[in-house]
Write a protein that holds these residues in place. Structure first.
Motif, PDB file in Angstrom:
ATOM      1  N   LEU A 130      10.109  -6.573  23.983  1.00 48.64           N
ATOM      2  CA  LEU A 130      10.721  -5.376  23.788  1.00 48.64           C
ATOM      3  C   LEU A 130      12.239  -5.657  24.075  1.00 48.64           C
ATOM      4  N   THR A 131      12.825  -4.720  23.381  1.00 47.52           N
ATOM      5  CA  THR A 131      14.392  -4.956  23.326  1.00 47.52           C
ATOM      6  C   THR A 131      15.089  -3.690  23.181  1.00 47.52           C
ATOM      7  N   ASP A 132      16.314  -3.654  24.023  1.00 43.14           N
ATOM      8  CA  ASP A 132      17.359  -2.447  23.986  1.00 43.14           C
ATOM      9  C   ASP A 132      17.824  -2.646  22.470  1.00 43.14           C
ATOM     10  N   LEU A 133      18.329  -1.292  22.151  1.00 45.84           N
ATOM     11  CA  LEU A 133      19.020  -1.412  20.922  1.00 45.84           C
ATOM     12  C   LEU A 133      20.617  -1.735  20.946  1.00 45.84           C
ATOM     13  N   ASP A 134      21.242  -0.763  21.513  1.00 42.84           N
ATOM     14  CA  ASP A 134      22.787  -0.880  21.565  1.00 42.84           C
ATOM     15  C   ASP A 134      23.293  -2.090  22.187  1.00 42.84           C
ATOM     16  N   ASN A 135      24.126  -2.804  21.770  1.00 40.10           N
ATOM     17  CA  ASN A 135      24.850  -3.968  22.292  1.00 40.10           C
ATOM     18  C   ASN A 135      23.909  -5.162  22.780  1.00 40.10           C
ATOM     19  N   THR A 136      22.702  -4.964  22.398  1.00 43.87           N
ATOM     20  CA  THR A 136      21.714  -6.064  22.425  1.00 43.87           C
ATOM     21  C   THR A 136      21.201  -6.522  21.290  1.00 43.87           C
ATOM     22  N   LEU A 137      20.540  -5.600  20.387  1.00 47.85           N
ATOM     23  CA  LEU A 137      20.478  -6.001  18.932  1.00 47.85           C
ATOM     24  C   LEU A 137      21.328  -5.821  18.231  1.00 47.85           C
ATOM     25  N   ILE A 138      22.161  -4.698  18.218  1.00 51.51           N
ATOM     26  CA  ILE A 138      23.118  -4.297  17.293  1.00 51.51           C
ATOM     27  C   ILE A 138      24.400  -3.737  18.174  1.00 51.51           C
ATOM     28  N   ALA A 139      25.533  -3.952  17.494  1.00 53.88           N
ATOM     29  CA  ALA A 139      26.639  -3.280  18.266  1.00 53.88           C
ATOM     30  C   ALA A 139      26.686  -1.632  18.331  1.00 53.88           C
ATOM     31  N   VAL A 142       8.291  -7.461  17.770  1.00 56.90           N
ATOM     32  CA  VAL A 142       9.489  -6.894  18.367  1.00 56.90           C
ATOM     33  C   VAL A 142       9.566  -5.252  18.516  1.00 56.90           C
ATOM     34  N   ILE A 143       9.480  -4.769  19.547  1.00 55.06           N
ATOM     35  CA  ILE A 143       9.680  -3.123  19.686  1.00 55.06           C
ATOM     36  C   ILE A 143      11.101  -2.992  20.435  1.00 55.06           C
ATOM     37  N   VAL A 144      11.694  -1.998  19.643  1.00 55.30           N
ATOM     38  CA  VAL A 144      12.889  -1.370  20.519  1.00 55.30           C
ATOM     39  C   VAL A 144      12.625  -0.350  21.425  1.00 55.30           C
ATOM     40  N   VAL A 145      12.875  -0.415  22.648  1.00 55.84           N
ATOM     41  CA  VAL A 145      12.755   0.410  23.618  1.00 55.84           C
ATOM     42  C   VAL A 145      14.234   1.095  24.018  1.00 55.84           C
ATOM     43  N   SER A 146      14.368   2.294  23.502  1.00 59.14           N
ATOM     44  CA  SER A 146      15.885   2.796  24.058  1.00 59.14           C
ATOM     45  C   SER A 146      15.860   4.239  24.445  1.00 59.14           C
ATOM     46  N   ASN A 147      17.069   4.465  25.177  1.00 58.87           N
ATOM     47  CA  ASN A 147      17.292   5.857  25.628  1.00 58.87           C
ATOM     48  C   ASN A 147      17.528   6.663  24.429  1.00 58.87           C
ATOM     49  N   ASN A 148      18.012   6.214  23.586  1.00 59.23           N
ATOM     50  CA  ASN A 148      18.374   6.916  22.329  1.00 59.23           C
ATOM     51  C   ASN A 148      17.461   7.979  21.764  1.00 59.23           C
ATOM     52  N   ASP A 196       9.365  -1.440  14.968  1.00 60.72           N
ATOM     53  CA  ASP A 196       8.765  -0.161  15.639  1.00 60.72           C
ATOM     54  C   ASP A 196       9.586   0.132  16.719  1.00 60.72           C
ATOM     55  N   TYR A 197       9.713   1.411  17.333  1.00 58.43           N
ATOM     56  CA  TYR A 197      10.472   1.744  18.527  1.00 58.43           C
ATOM     57  C   TYR A 197       9.841   2.733  19.289  1.00 58.43           C
ATOM     58  N   VAL A 198      10.463   2.845  20.423  1.00 58.63           N
ATOM     59  CA  VAL A 198      10.037   3.967  21.367  1.00 58.63           C
ATOM     60  C   VAL A 198      11.310   4.460  21.877  1.00 58.63           C
ATOM     61  N   ALA A 199      11.408   6.041  21.454  1.00 53.63           N
ATOM     62  CA  ALA A 199      12.720   6.734  21.644  1.00 53.63           C
ATOM     63  C   ALA A 199      12.781   7.469  22.935  1.00 53.63           C
ATOM     64  N   ARG A 200      13.831   7.720  23.425  1.00 52.71           N
ATOM     65  CA  ARG A 200      13.847   8.405  24.851  1.00 52.71           C
ATOM     66  C   ARG A 200      12.995   8.017  25.712  1.00 52.71           C
ATOM     67  N   ALA A 201      13.283   6.514  25.906  1.00 51.16           N
ATOM     68  CA  ALA A 201      12.406   6.030  26.943  1.00 51.16           C
ATOM     69  C   ALA A 201      12.776   6.097  28.175  1.00 51.16           C
ATOM     70  N   MET A 202      13.681   6.805  28.744  1.00 46.02           N
ATOM     71  CA  MET A 202      13.934   7.193  29.860  1.00 46.02           C
ATOM     72  C   MET A 202      14.055   6.100  31.071  1.00 46.02           C
ATOM     73  N   LYS A 203      14.717   5.014  30.546  1.00 43.85           N
ATOM     74  CA  LYS A 203      14.777   3.654  31.283  1.00 43.85           C
ATOM     75  C   LYS A 203      16.030   4.317  32.234  1.00 43.85           C
ATOM     76  N   PRO A 204      15.944   3.951  33.391  1.00 44.31           N
ATOM     77  CA  PRO A 204      14.960   2.751  34.129  1.00 44.31           C
ATOM     78  C   PRO A 204      13.475   3.311  34.702  1.00 44.31           C
ATOM     79  N   MET A 239      11.360  -8.091  28.313  1.00 43.11           N
ATOM     80  CA  MET A 239      12.199  -7.182  27.916  1.00 43.11           C
ATOM     81  C   MET A 239      13.665  -7.727  27.734  1.00 43.11           C
ATOM     82  N   VAL A 240      14.514  -7.407  26.557  1.00 37.85           N
ATOM     83  CA  VAL A 240      15.734  -8.080  26.441  1.00 37.85           C
ATOM     84  C   VAL A 240      16.683  -7.037  26.486  1.00 37.85           C
TER      85      VAL A 240
END
Length: 175
Positions: free
Chosen positions: A31-40, A64-70, A85-93, A114-115
């Protein structure tokens, strides 16, 4: 109190995480974050290094699945070139996004990692969900306005954690 923010590992960049390392630890998906982890955060196209890493994970059988608050449209535009694949509006933390990704994969928390580049959202959320995690250095030194607030508190928490856990240092991979 601060232990909920402690990363399992600290690695220079997501690209340093290899399928062999993951396999040795019983991890079956990333599982990975998007901004500043996978891409700038300000460059949604990614790099050649990212494309190679994603292909390496895919060839080794690691989803690999993107888990992002975006929002959905932001993530979709960013990952469509990578076919992730991705999960949007993940509401992390909160654990909502982590559980959604876990259900998509049909795996147990201990089979995931999770990265992310933020201890306030990525690491804290993964710890709450029982998922091992990797803190990576942000790809670029600038952040969106909302992330700058987190970075202020992050510096305070990291100083406290580093005093209590001197083994917390940046490494070139996970062991």
């Amino acid at each position: 109190m601060f232990s909920k923010f402690k990363p399992t590992w600290m690695v220079d960049a997501i690209y340093k995480v290899t399928p062999a390392q993951l396999h040795a630890l019983g991890i079956k998906a990333v599982l990975t974050d998007l901004d500043n982890t996978l891409i700038a955060w300000n460059n949604p196209d990614g790099t050649e290094e990212l494309l190679v890493w994603i292909e390496e994970m895919r060839n080794a059988g690691f989803p690999v699945i993107v888990v992002s608050n975006n929002k959905d449209s932001r993530i979709k535009r960013a990952v469509e070139n990578f076919e992730l694949d991705y999960v949007a509006r993940a509401m992390k933390p909160l654990t909502k996004g982590f559980k959604e990704a876990q259900e998509k994969l049909g795996l147990k928390p201990e089979e995931l990692v999770m990265v992310g580049d933020q201890i306030m959202t990525d690491i804290r959320g993964a710890n709450a969900a029982g998922i091992r995690n990797i803190l990576v250095r942000p790809i670029v030194d600038t952040d969106g306005w909302n992330t700058r607030i987190n970075r202020f508190f992050e510096r305070i928490i990291m100083k406290h954690l580093a005093k209590k856990h001197p083994e917390m240092t940046w490494k070139g991979g996970i062991e």
